[in-house]
Design an enzyme around this catalytic site. Structure first.
Site, PDB file in Angstrom:
ATOM      1  CG  ASN A 113      36.460  38.026  51.607  1.00  0.00           C
ATOM      2  OD1 ASN A 113      35.404  37.730  51.050  1.00  0.00           O
ATOM      3  ND2 ASN A 113      36.792  37.562  52.800  1.00  0.00           N
ATOM      4  CG  HIS A 116      31.234  31.737  51.906  1.00  0.00           C
ATOM      5  ND1 HIS A 116      31.376  32.003  53.248  1.00  0.00           N
ATOM      6  CD2 HIS A 116      30.636  30.513  51.814  1.00  0.00           C
ATOM      7  CE1 HIS A 116      30.864  30.978  53.932  1.00  0.00           C
ATOM      8  NE2 HIS A 116      30.413  30.071  53.082  1.00  0.00           N
TER       9      HIS A 116
END
EC number: 2.7.4.6
Length: 139
Positions: A113, A116
């Site tokens: 994704n 972080h």
């Protein structure tokens, strides 16, 4: 309140050479980069960093992924930096991320994704000190 938070541009984004775009979004939101380095995590480093998730079913997959290529670690500073960066990142699951967020634009999957970010002042302090010493932070 001016605070610091920690960011990782993950292997999927670095592999696609998106560091510049991600950093432009971060800086465009008024956050200042006060420390930055590119590293290739070892399995032990990834396991130490994500130790809080050790008992979770995704721990091995996550730590293996985080070692799959270089990452860009940075310390960000600004007003409400933690919540502001989390807003810019978008929801952990890119399918749920708002339009215009880093994860909506660049994430490949729930695991890959792209970024972080720290979720609280305590985790920011731990995460920053995990990768940077005080002399490496300018600001």
């Amino acid at each position: 309140m001016v605070e610091r938070t920690f960011s990782i541009i993950k292997p999927d984004a670095v592999e696609r050479n998106l560091q510049g775009e991600v950093l432009a979004m971060i800086q465009g939101a008024g956050l200042k980069v006060v420390a930055m380095k590119m590293i290739h995590l070892t399995k032990a480093q990834a396991e130490g960093f994500y130790a809080v998730h050790r008992e979770r079913p995704f721990f091995d997959s996550l730590t293996t992924y985080m070692c799959s290529g270089p990452v860009v670690c940075s310390v960000l500073e600004g007003e409400n930096a933690i919540s502001r960066y989390r807003e810019i990142m978008g929801a952990t699951n890119p399918a749920n991320a708002a339009e215009g967020t880093i994860r909506k634009k660049y994430a490949v999957s729930l695991e890959a994704n792209s970024v972080h970010g720290s979720d609280a002042p305590e985790t920011a302090a731990f995460e920053i000190s995990y990768f940077f010493n005080a002399l490496e932070i300018v600001g």
